[in-house]
Design a protein around this motif. Structure first.
Motif, PDB file in Angstrom:
ATOM      1  N   VAL A  21     -23.089  -8.496 -22.169  1.00 51.35           N
ATOM      2  CA  VAL A  21     -24.153  -8.462 -23.170  1.00 51.35           C
ATOM      3  C   VAL A  21     -23.938  -7.265 -24.080  1.00 51.35           C
ATOM      4  O   VAL A  21     -23.752  -6.140 -23.606  1.00 51.35           O
ATOM      5  CB  VAL A  21     -25.549  -8.354 -22.515  1.00 51.35           C
ATOM      6  N   ILE A  22     -23.955  -7.518 -25.390  1.00 50.77           N
ATOM      7  CA  ILE A  22     -23.891  -6.464 -26.396  1.00 50.77           C
ATOM      8  C   ILE A  22     -24.913  -6.837 -27.458  1.00 50.77           C
ATOM      9  O   ILE A  22     -24.751  -7.842 -28.163  1.00 50.77           O
ATOM     10  CB  ILE A  22     -22.494  -6.363 -27.051  1.00 50.77           C
ATOM     11  N   MET A  23     -25.982  -6.058 -27.580  1.00 48.90           N
ATOM     12  CA  MET A  23     -27.009  -6.372 -28.573  1.00 48.90           C
ATOM     13  C   MET A  23     -27.513  -5.120 -29.271  1.00 48.90           C
ATOM     14  O   MET A  23     -27.781  -4.108 -28.619  1.00 48.90           O
ATOM     15  CB  MET A  23     -28.186  -7.106 -27.915  1.00 48.90           C
ATOM     16  N   GLY A  24     -27.638  -5.216 -30.580  1.00 50.80           N
ATOM     17  CA  GLY A  24     -28.141  -4.124 -31.396  1.00 50.80           C
ATOM     18  C   GLY A  24     -27.816  -4.381 -32.845  1.00 50.80           C
ATOM     19  O   GLY A  24     -27.764  -5.528 -33.298  1.00 50.80           O
ATOM     20  N   GLY A  25     -27.561  -3.327 -33.599  1.00 49.07           N
ATOM     21  CA  GLY A  25     -27.169  -3.455 -34.999  1.00 49.07           C
ATOM     22  C   GLY A  25     -25.706  -3.113 -35.177  1.00 49.07           C
ATOM     23  O   GLY A  25     -24.952  -2.974 -34.219  1.00 49.07           O
ATOM     24  N   GLY A  26     -25.287  -2.971 -36.450  1.00 48.63           N
ATOM     25  CA  GLY A  26     -23.947  -2.465 -36.728  1.00 48.63           C
ATOM     26  C   GLY A  26     -22.917  -3.467 -37.174  1.00 48.63           C
ATOM     27  O   GLY A  26     -21.714  -3.206 -37.018  1.00 48.63           O
ATOM     28  N   ARG A  27     -23.328  -4.593 -37.757  1.00 51.50           N
ATOM     29  CA  ARG A  27     -22.346  -5.611 -38.184  1.00 51.50           C
ATOM     30  C   ARG A  27     -21.288  -5.021 -39.114  1.00 51.50           C
ATOM     31  O   ARG A  27     -20.123  -5.429 -39.092  1.00 51.50           O
ATOM     32  CB  ARG A  27     -23.049  -6.773 -38.889  1.00 51.50           C
TER      33      ARG A  27
END
Length: 448
Positions: free
Chosen positions: A212-218
């Motif tokens: 799982v990897i979730m957050g911002g930073g696209r």
């Protein structure tokens, strides 16, 4: 009224039961009795799952102010109820005041490093182009230990997933700002020899192993010639799209993986049919929690609680257990710009995420730890009553006969709200303290 300078004759929070001796004696006895029960039924099980909650910049003053914000009850900030409380020393090897990079190395690997560095020991100074590339300087995080033990791992953050705190889970770098290749080149180092943090997340073993990897930073995952789903340009200069590369790697491994970029996509994930999840919900950091509603973003960006729930649902499929890192990142960012209201809103949401995680798991096999990485310079002023608006003015004027706020900072951009170049301290009588973006008083002028 909390906006006036006239001391209240009675607390707005006045509770008649608190006026008796018996109330406090009985409360103390009940607490002692509960502690004795905890001792007699001590959980000696080995934890199958660990969830580490990190309130970035969440000082003791921050949690205390949040308690007042939520209604001044000792039960309001959920993790206050936890049975054990302790303190840790988070200085960096070269700094008395650390940052989120050096502290991430400390609490995730047990090794103190230098300011601004991540996942390396103190042999590596910040900006060093060579030493961080030497594997002998790398520290091992608890995520690696969990993966070596066959457990699933994941991270959730309201910052960019390549930001200092989450990067401590998987990265090794001499500069926390090296989130993408061009940032390395700007500092005069080779982006080939020094692999940027986004690439480490996609290419290196611990990052690749995260379920799982979730957050911002696209923006750190796509080239500057590309735009993301919301038409924001990328930051990379190597022509790569690391999101597509992450998906291709999972296809080659013949595992079921999903990439989502908004709340709708997250809500549509079938966790029973998903082994890996990458969610990037903003070009940079995720919005402040309070702004999700104020700016009508609740349908497009998941909250910290919603991301936490999704992560637990996926990781709970692991028969061997899991390690999950959850960061309330914007507590810190609001403090940096002396916007106390935003910071306390973030802390309240962080506490809700902790409560949700406890309700979704069992204390028999899941250890939950809540901590902060460093403090901030926010403090309380004057003697406000229990019922005072924590964002308001102190109950009496200062010695210069001017009002001042209950909350203030030792330094930061709020200096401009505090002092006039000609007339000394400003009169805050008409300050809009109901504005969530209001910058609170600061003594020393600093950008952050």
């Amino acid at each position: 009224h909390p906006r006036t300078n006239v001391p209240c004759l009675k607390s707005l929070h006045e509770d008649s039961s608190e006026q008796s001796t018996e109330y406090w004696v009985n409360k103390a006895q009940n607490i002692l009795a509960e502690k004795l029960k905890q001792t007699s039924r001590r959980n000696t099980n080995r934890a199958k799952n660990i969830i580490l909650f990190l309130g970035d910049g969440m000082s003791v003053q921050t949690t205390t102010a949040t308690r007042a914000f939520l209604g001044d009850s000792s039960e309001q900030v959920y993790f206050d109820r936890f049975p054990y409380t302790g303190l840790s020393k988070t200085y960096a090897v070269d700094k008395r005041v650390p940052d989120s990079a050096s502290t991430a190395t400390a609490y995730l690997s047990g090794v103190k490093g230098n300011y601004g560095t991540i996942g390396v020991n103190a042999q590596v100074p910040k900006y060093d182009c060579d030493l961080a590339a030497d594997p002998s300087t790398h520290t091992e995080s608890i995520a690696k230990w969990a993966q070596d033990a066959g457990k699933w791992t994941g991270l959730v953050t309201t910052a960019r997933v390549t930001h200092a705190s989450p990067a401590g889970v998987y990265a090794h770098t001499a500069q926390r700002g090296w989130e993408y290749d061009a940032a390395i080149e700007k500092d005069g180092c080779s982006a080939t020899k020094n692999v940027d943090i986004a690439r480490q997340l996609v290419e290196w073993p611990v990052g690749k192993g995260l379920r799982v990897i979730m957050g911002g930073g696209r923006r750190n995952f796509i080239d500057e010639s590309y735009s993301d789903e919301e038409e924001a340009e990328g930051r990379r200069t190597d022509g790569r799209n690391l999101i597509e590369e992450w998906l291709e790697d999972k296809r080659e491994q013949c595992v079921r993986a999903k990439y989502v970029w908004n709340k709708e996509g997250l809500n549509n994930v079938d966790f029973s049919d998903t082994e890996y999840l990458l969610g990037l919900f903003a070009s940079s950091h995720c919005p402040y929690h309070g702004d999700l509603e104020r700016k009508n973003l609740t349908d497009s960006v998941p909250s910290l609680s919603e991301m936490t729930q999704a992560a637990i649902e996926l990781l709970s499929q692991s028969e061997e257990g899991y390690f999950l890192f959850v960061e309330g990142a914007r507590i810190d960012m609001a403090h940096h710009v002396t916007r106390a209201h935003l910071s306390l809103e973030e802390t309240a949401e962080f506490a809700r995420a902790v409560e949700l995680a406890r309700n979704l798991t069992s204390g028999e096999d899941t250890l939950i730890v809540v901590t902060a990485d460093h403090s901030h310079t926010m403090t309380f002023n004057g003697y406000p009553t229990r019922g005072s608006d924590i964002f308001g003015l102190a109950p009496a004027n200062a010695d210069d006969d001017l009002p001042y706020t209950i909350l203030s900072y030792a330094n930061g951009p709020g200096f401009s709200k505090t002092y006039s170049s000609k007339n000394g301290r400003k009169d805050l009588s008409d300050a809009d303290l109901d504005d969530p973006s209001y910058k609170y008083m600061a003594t020393v002028p600093l950008e952050s």
